[in-house]
Enzyme design. Structure first.
Site, PDB file in Angstrom:
ATOM      1  N   ASP A   1      -4.641  20.832 -52.569  1.00  0.00           N
ATOM      2  CA  ASP A   1      -3.507  21.090 -53.445  1.00  0.00           C
ATOM      3  C   ASP A   1      -3.312  19.846 -54.305  1.00  0.00           C
ATOM      4  O   ASP A   1      -3.469  18.720 -53.836  1.00  0.00           O
ATOM      5  CB  ASP A   1      -2.255  21.369 -52.592  1.00  0.00           C
ATOM      6  CG  ASP A   1      -1.056  21.778 -53.417  1.00  0.00           C
ATOM      7  OD1 ASP A   1      -1.185  21.871 -54.650  1.00  0.00           O
ATOM      8  OD2 ASP A   1       0.002  22.017 -52.830  1.00  0.00           O
ATOM      9  N   SER A   2      -2.969  20.031 -55.557  1.00  0.00           N
ATOM     10  CA  SER A   2      -2.929  18.919 -56.513  1.00  0.00           C
ATOM     11  C   SER A   2      -1.747  17.988 -56.336  1.00  0.00           C
ATOM     12  O   SER A   2      -1.723  16.892 -56.886  1.00  0.00           O
ATOM     13  CB  SER A   2      -2.874  19.481 -57.936  1.00  0.00           C
ATOM     14  OG  SER A   2      -1.660  20.201 -58.121  1.00  0.00           O
ATOM     15  N   GLY A   3      -0.732  18.409 -55.590  1.00  0.00           N
ATOM     16  CA  GLY A   3       0.517  17.662 -55.510  1.00  0.00           C
ATOM     17  C   GLY A   3       1.634  18.334 -56.271  1.00  0.00           C
ATOM     18  O   GLY A   3       2.785  17.911 -56.197  1.00  0.00           O
ATOM     19  N   GLY A   4       1.305  19.418 -56.993  1.00  0.00           N
ATOM     20  CA  GLY A   4       2.320  20.104 -57.783  1.00  0.00           C
ATOM     21  C   GLY A   4       3.442  20.672 -56.938  1.00  0.00           C
ATOM     22  O   GLY A   4       4.610  20.644 -57.348  1.00  0.00           O
TER      23      GLY A   4
ATOM     24  N   ASP B   1       0.070  21.159 -61.725  1.00  0.00           N
ATOM     25  CA  ASP B   1       0.928  22.076 -62.475  1.00  0.00           C
ATOM     26  C   ASP B   1       2.373  21.640 -62.348  1.00  0.00           C
ATOM     27  O   ASP B   1       2.747  20.912 -61.430  1.00  0.00           O
ATOM     28  CB  ASP B   1       0.753  23.531 -62.002  1.00  0.00           C
ATOM     29  CG  ASP B   1       0.888  23.674 -60.490  1.00  0.00           C
ATOM     30  OD1 ASP B   1       0.772  22.669 -59.760  1.00  0.00           O
ATOM     31  OD2 ASP B   1       1.098  24.804 -60.019  1.00  0.00           O
TER      32      ASP B   1
ATOM     33  N   GLN C   1       1.306  30.084 -63.718  1.00  0.00           N
ATOM     34  CA  GLN C   1       2.735  29.925 -63.495  1.00  0.00           C
ATOM     35  C   GLN C   1       3.506  30.898 -64.399  1.00  0.00           C
ATOM     36  O   GLN C   1       2.927  31.731 -65.071  1.00  0.00           O
ATOM     37  CB  GLN C   1       3.155  28.477 -63.747  1.00  0.00           C
ATOM     38  CG  GLN C   1       2.642  27.482 -62.709  1.00  0.00           C
ATOM     39  CD  GLN C   1       3.280  27.650 -61.345  1.00  0.00           C
ATOM     40  OE1 GLN C   1       4.251  28.404 -61.172  1.00  0.00           O
ATOM     41  NE2 GLN C   1       2.753  26.960 -60.346  1.00  0.00           N
TER      42      GLN C   1
ATOM     43  N   GLY D   1       3.739  29.394 -57.778  1.00  0.00           N
ATOM     44  CA  GLY D   1       5.152  29.576 -58.068  1.00  0.00           C
ATOM     45  C   GLY D   1       5.822  30.723 -57.354  1.00  0.00           C
ATOM     46  O   GLY D   1       6.911  31.152 -57.756  1.00  0.00           O
TER      47      GLY D   1
ATOM     48  N   ASP E   1      -3.182  30.529 -48.310  1.00  0.00           N
ATOM     49  CA  ASP E   1      -2.917  29.430 -47.370  1.00  0.00           C
ATOM     50  C   ASP E   1      -1.445  29.412 -47.019  1.00  0.00           C
ATOM     51  O   ASP E   1      -0.608  29.911 -47.785  1.00  0.00           O
ATOM     52  CB  ASP E   1      -3.282  28.084 -47.991  1.00  0.00           C
ATOM     53  CG  ASP E   1      -2.186  27.596 -48.951  1.00  0.00           C
ATOM     54  OD1 ASP E   1      -1.398  26.711 -48.573  1.00  0.00           O
ATOM     55  OD2 ASP E   1      -2.091  28.144 -50.073  1.00  0.00           O
TER      56      ASP E   1
ATOM     57  N   CYS F   1      -7.718  39.560 -27.497  1.00  0.00           N
ATOM     58  CA  CYS F   1      -7.943  38.442 -28.419  1.00  0.00           C
ATOM     59  C   CYS F   1      -9.089  37.561 -27.902  1.00  0.00           C
ATOM     60  O   CYS F   1      -9.104  37.193 -26.722  1.00  0.00           O
ATOM     61  CB  CYS F   1      -6.668  37.616 -28.552  1.00  0.00           C
ATOM     62  SG  CYS F   1      -6.874  36.137 -29.585  1.00  0.00           S
TER      63      CYS F   1
ATOM     64  N   CYS G   1      -9.684  34.436 -28.695  1.00  0.00           N
ATOM     65  CA  CYS G   1      -9.410  32.999 -28.785  1.00  0.00           C
ATOM     66  C   CYS G   1      -9.515  32.350 -27.402  1.00  0.00           C
ATOM     67  O   CYS G   1      -9.319  33.015 -26.372  1.00  0.00           O
ATOM     68  CB  CYS G   1      -8.044  32.742 -29.410  1.00  0.00           C
ATOM     69  SG  CYS G   1      -6.644  32.845 -28.257  1.00  0.00           S
TER      70      CYS G   1
ATOM     71  N   CYS H   1      -6.454  33.030 -24.949  1.00  0.00           N
ATOM     72  CA  CYS H   1      -6.401  34.349 -24.314  1.00  0.00           C
ATOM     73  C   CYS H   1      -7.613  34.606 -23.432  1.00  0.00           C
ATOM     74  O   CYS H   1      -7.494  35.154 -22.331  1.00  0.00           O
ATOM     75  CB  CYS H   1      -6.286  35.438 -25.375  1.00  0.00           C
ATOM     76  SG  CYS H   1      -4.734  35.392 -26.311  1.00  0.00           S
TER      77      CYS H   1
ATOM     78  N   HIS I   1      -4.528  30.083 -30.829  1.00  0.00           N
ATOM     79  CA  HIS I   1      -4.376  31.537 -30.856  1.00  0.00           C
ATOM     80  C   HIS I   1      -3.964  32.036 -32.243  1.00  0.00           C
ATOM     81  O   HIS I   1      -4.532  33.014 -32.759  1.00  0.00           O
ATOM     82  CB  HIS I   1      -3.345  32.000 -29.830  1.00  0.00           C
ATOM     83  CG  HIS I   1      -2.969  33.431 -29.995  1.00  0.00           C
ATOM     84  ND1 HIS I   1      -3.722  34.475 -29.499  1.00  0.00           N
ATOM     85  CD2 HIS I   1      -1.929  34.012 -30.670  1.00  0.00           C
ATOM     86  CE1 HIS I   1      -3.170  35.623 -29.838  1.00  0.00           C
ATOM     87  NE2 HIS I   1      -2.084  35.373 -30.551  1.00  0.00           N
TER      88      HIS I   1
END
Length: 414
Positions: free
Chosen positions: A91-94, A145, A191, A220, A270, A308, A310, A313, A339
């Site tokens: 992520d750019s920091g925006g 951005d 945006q 946004g 994300d 599951c 994982c 589990c 999990h």
């Protein structure tokens, strides 16, 4: 980047893609866990990779503050620094323009931050953001951005949208001059707030720059806006973004949100939700979230989910022991984090398999029936999926719930 669309859903806009980056192949659609400070909280890189995860997110703003670019350069980039051998998106920091707004002053030059750690001022320009991401060495880097809260209205929204376009041009130029275009892939961020007209203007400008970017993000959103507005903006953007570029919806983590976005044509998402909620003692399941802090789990010898795969589990770790240690012993948070990451991977992996096998609409109906059948379908999900040809109400007698419809276990009676 080598990007290839492998399969498309015959009904919705969902698709399966193969994205090859410098640190391997990531199959799309996928969910990216957030490793803000170069670590998934509670897990080693080897544990994360063992779960089948191939793409994680680091944060430019935070890594610039700590450990700093000098350390990252000496380490040879964030991959070596954190011991992660697969792909990274930064992520750019925006987003910190919103989350740390009380420490920030925005000008045309960039964002002037006051460090929340030591009070020192830091100027983050588009050029500096790209340079930091070059030092980090992420496989996918984001433009800086001008981000405003999704609930913001008035002229500030249009100002931020137009500035984001101008800042994209500066990011493109900085990236071009670096000679790193063959190793790191720059994404633009659409945006425009909740205003469809502003979104269209931004889309026009960013699609014009298609040959200079490797992919697109929809930014946004996920800031408290109504879900019926959220999905319409996602659809508007996904419908218009080029089909030969990855599409990334930022900050999306609830399972129902992920599947709606996939159906609308989104490839990547994300969110901190699965890992943060694990530290609060909540396990994600295909029947809905399981609040292991509740007393009803005190004597349950069942695993979180017997189906599951994982390690939590599969080892037979019981709900009772998780109830006993969760939020008290770090081992509890680690077990739930593992999990929850596998749950997210199952949701998206199941979507990929269903698209490839031509049964994605059935996958959606099955997921929503299992997840919401006992409480009612969120109206916005019904509306969103109908817009791409899937009627969740077909053949079922389940109520429709107004609002977000988010499912949660608040008490032992739930």
């Amino acid at each position: 980047m080598q990007f290839e669309v492998i399969a498309r859903c015959h009904t919705t806009r969902a698709r399966v893609c193969r994205m090859k980056l410098a640190h391997g192949v990531t199959m799309l659609p996928t969910f990216m866990p957030v490793a803000t400070q170069a670590a998934i909280k509670g897990l080693t890189p080897q544990q994360v990779e063992s779960l089948g995860i191939t793409l994680i997110l680091n944060n430019t703003y935070h890594l610039n503050l700590r450990p700093g670019i000098k350390v990252l350069d000496e380490a040879g980039g964030a991959h070596k620094f954190q011991g992660w051998n697969r792909n990274i998106l930064t992520d750019s920091g925006g987003f910190q323009l919103v989350s740390l707004s009380k420490f920030t002053n925005i000008t045309e030059d960039g964002a002037l931050f006051v460090s929340p750690f030591n009070g020192e001022p830091t100027m983050l320009t588009p050029e500096e953001s790209i340079s930091i991401q070059h030092s980090i060495g992420a496989d996918i880097i984001m433009q800086l951005d001008d981000v405003v809260s999704s609930l913001t209205v008035g002229p500030r929204v249009g100002e931020a949208m137009h500035r984001s376009i101008r800042w994209l041009d500066r990011c493109i130029e900085q990236h071009k001059q670096s000679g790193r275009k063959d190793k790191q892939n720059l994404f633009a961020i659409v945006q425009g707030g909740l205003d469809p007209a502003l979104r269209d203007l931004c889309l026009d400008a960013m699609i014009e720059r298609k040959d200079q970017v490797a992919g697109y993000a929809i930014g946004g959103l996920s800031g408290g806006e109504e879900k019926d507005v959220f999905w319409k903006i996602i659809k508007q953007c996904a419908d218009r973004l080029p089909s030969d570029r990855p599409r990334y919806s930022m900050g999306v983590g609830f399972a129902e949100d992920l599947l709606v976005c996939v159906a609308l044509g989104v490839d990547m998402a994300d969110c901190v939700f699965p890992t943060r909620t694990a530290r609060f003692g909540v396990a994600l399941t295909f029947k809905g979230p399981l609040n292991l802090k509740l007393g009803k789990h005190t004597k349950s010898m069942e695993p979180i989910d017997k189906n599951c795969p994982c390690p939590t589990c599969a080892s037979g770790m019981s709900r009772a022991v998780l109830h006993h240690i969760v939020t008290i012993e770090t081992a509890g948070a680690h077990a739930l984090t593992i999990h929850n990451l596998v749950f997210q991977a199952q949701v998206m992996g199941g979507a990929r398999d269903a698209i490839l096998e031509g049964r994605f609409p059935e996958y959606l109906r099955s997921f929503f029936f299992d997840y919401f059948g006992d409480t009612g379908y969120p109206e916005w999900c019904v509306n969103a999926l109908r817009s791409v040809g899937v009627d969740l109400m077909q053949g079922v007698d389940i109520p429709i719930v107004q609002g977000s419809g988010v499912k949660w276990e608040y008490s032992d009676a739930a």
